[in-house]
Design an enzyme around this catalytic site. Structure first.
Site, short mmCIF file in Angstrom:
data_model
loop_
_atom_site.label_atom_id
_atom_site.label_comp_id
_atom_site.label_asym_id
_atom_site.label_seq_id
_atom_site.Cartn_x
_atom_site.Cartn_y
_atom_site.Cartn_z
N HIS A 63 55.73 -67.71 20.00
CA HIS A 63 56.20 -66.32 19.95
C HIS A 63 57.68 -66.32 19.64
CE1 HIS A 63 57.06 -67.55 24.06
NE2 HIS A 63 57.77 -66.46 24.29
N ASP A 67 64.09 -68.69 23.48
CA ASP A 67 63.93 -69.99 24.15
C ASP A 67 62.74 -70.77 23.58
OD1 ASP A 67 62.34 -67.96 25.41
OD2 ASP A 67 62.05 -69.23 27.17
N ASP A 214 53.95 -68.23 26.12
CA ASP A 214 54.11 -67.39 27.31
C ASP A 214 52.91 -66.45 27.41
OD1 ASP A 214 56.46 -68.72 27.47
OD2 ASP A 214 57.76 -66.95 27.45
#
Lengths: 322, 322
Positions: A63, A67, A214
């Site tokens: 995504h 980070d 995530d």
């Protein structure tokens, strides 16, 4: 077999001991490897882990959060300065392609190799991308604040083995005859024609790991996991901290992932992407205890530079690096 | 006084011992600091050097090449996650503003503080930007494959000192009387009114360092250097290697910079931005010998984490970190 090297296991920000997300997955039979996510500093970790940007065959970005991707352009630039010429496949949300193109334009970046972009949004959960003869990748949609994906990394090997049992029964002596058959050459034995094809057995090994981005709903991977021997998933918080933080960040707790893995009957689980607050000994222990409470399978909490092997029969072991 | 911490001293790509360009310049009187360049991994170096993103007052980017700016967005994101709210000044080519804006849009980045962009192209070599009461910055154009700049970092301190000589001559005793005058309070002494203003001497110290970006013509800094006590400049190659590589990359050799510093009568010189081929002992020795041959002043070759102090009278010393 697949060989995993964790290059970053921290959520959101780097810390003194853990970098932000990146995971190298190597085909154990050669040097080909796939990178899943590329947080800032991934190229530094790649150097430290002695991986070569020359043998990198694909990059998957789960995504668009920084980070997980801010190390991408530096890594591509360095591969170029190291004279890479082989095309590179990037499987990622379409914003990543746009970002690389705009960055190249604004920062005078000219890569001496081509990028083959695959938009994960369009192809999600349907297409299997054959990256090399042995490695393929499939994407699965997850649930996060922005579109997020997991990637199935599948290694499939065909092993050819001589049917020595049959040869012994026929009285064919070891040596040149066996060697010729192994080399796929038909032979004559006692005036009889022996066809190599009749004595070569083909075994196919298939190893399948799923690497999640995530995600606050591991159950979205239920179908994909039916065929997988390993799930690598974020576990940003313990359940207690997740309850305190609230559902806004859309991350998983150790409990949520452990319960899913248990229900699913998954053999192997590796957790990663820990909040800085869970990175000290007490924090890691709290995560581990929570997993142990809800999951009876084989599990690990990943640290930077940890290496694991998923072998031909789907067994996971941690590499002892001394 | 100015305090320098080198965060990256490698040209083009990071190596196992040196990161790509970044330099922290701190006002020695408080925690305020300025970052010049932010190659990928600068935020990691900032953590390791125990600098705080909260007290960062300005970022200068010398030019758009990735090894000088790809760490910028991760650093800004982390400052945001660490709850920075103070506005941050960025002095950089306009492409950098565009890059940050596009990156923020494509990667769901929302900073909880504002960025004050100053386009270095427009303001080059004319305007002095007052960043804090004591720190100011001025840009100077250089010569490279893309527009590149040097930055004057100027610290100006006003020190107030009691004229103790005069007080002793008048017979004013040490103690409360001296203390009051020091606090700018007028006093009575032997029936006579003594005005604090008459006994307080104002000294202004001005320290000026120039930090260059990539540049093949140090002489462009001739005018700016007349007022500077320190030049920090790239020295990517030795002259022999520069002759071999050719002028295409538009970098300086040690010789070119050393000759300029000598002609200029510069007291202090720090060289940085070394090609990976010059990073081993032999390579560093070759650079040092070349500088010594052409420059009689005080010079250093920077390594990552080296710290230097430019004191109130413009003397440069290396901090002994043990």
């Amino acid at each position: 077999m697949l060989h995993f090297t964790f290059l970053g296991t921290s959520s959101g920000v780097p810390t003194l001991t853990r970098n932000v997300s990146a995971l190298a997955i190597r085909n154990s039979k050669n040097k080909d490897w796939i990178l899943v996510d590329a947080g800032e500093g991934t190229q530094h970790r790649i150097q430290q882990a002695k991986l070569s940007l020359q043998s990198l065959v694909a990059i998957c970005i789960t995504h668009v959060h920084g980070d997980h991707c801010y190390g991408l352009v530096g890594l591509l630039a360095s591969a170029g300065m190291n004279a890479r010429t082989a095309p590179l496949t990037i499987i990622a949300p379409k914003e990543i392609q746009k970002w690389i193109e705009v960055t190249a334009q604004l920062t005078d970046l000219h890569l001496p190799y081509s990028l083959n972009f695959i938009d994960v949004d369009v192809n999600e959960a349907t297409q299997i991308h054959q990256i090399t003869d042995e490695l393929s990748i499939q994407a699965h949609p997850l649930s996060h604040r922005v579109p997020s994906f997991a990637f199935s990394i599948i290694a499939q090997y065909t092993q050819k083995k001589l049917d020595t049992q049959a040869l012994i029964q026929l009285g064919v002596p070891k040596g040149k005859a066996w060697g010729d058959l192994q080399q796929n050459l038909d032979i004559q034995f006692n005036g009889q024609a022996l066809k190599a094809a009749d004595f070569i057995q083909t075994h196919t090994h298939r190893v399948h790991a799923i690497v999640g981005g995530d995600n606050d709903r591991p159950e979205l991977l239920a179908q994909a996991c039916q065929d997988a021997q390993l799930l690598i998933h974020e576990s940003t918080y313990t359940q207690a901290i997740l309850d305190k933080v609230g559902s806004g960040p859309m991350h998983s707790s150790a409990k949520i992932v452990a319960e899913f893995a248990q229900q699913q009957g998954l053999s192997n689980l590796i957790l990663t992407h820990f909040s800085p607050r869970h990175q000290d000994n007490a924090g890691q222990q709290a995560i581990a205890e929570e997993v142990r409470k809800f999951y009876q399978g084989n599990f690990y909490l990943a640290h930077d530079f940890d290496q694991f092997i998923l072998d031909a029969i789907g067994q996971l072991s941690k590499v002892n690096l001394k």
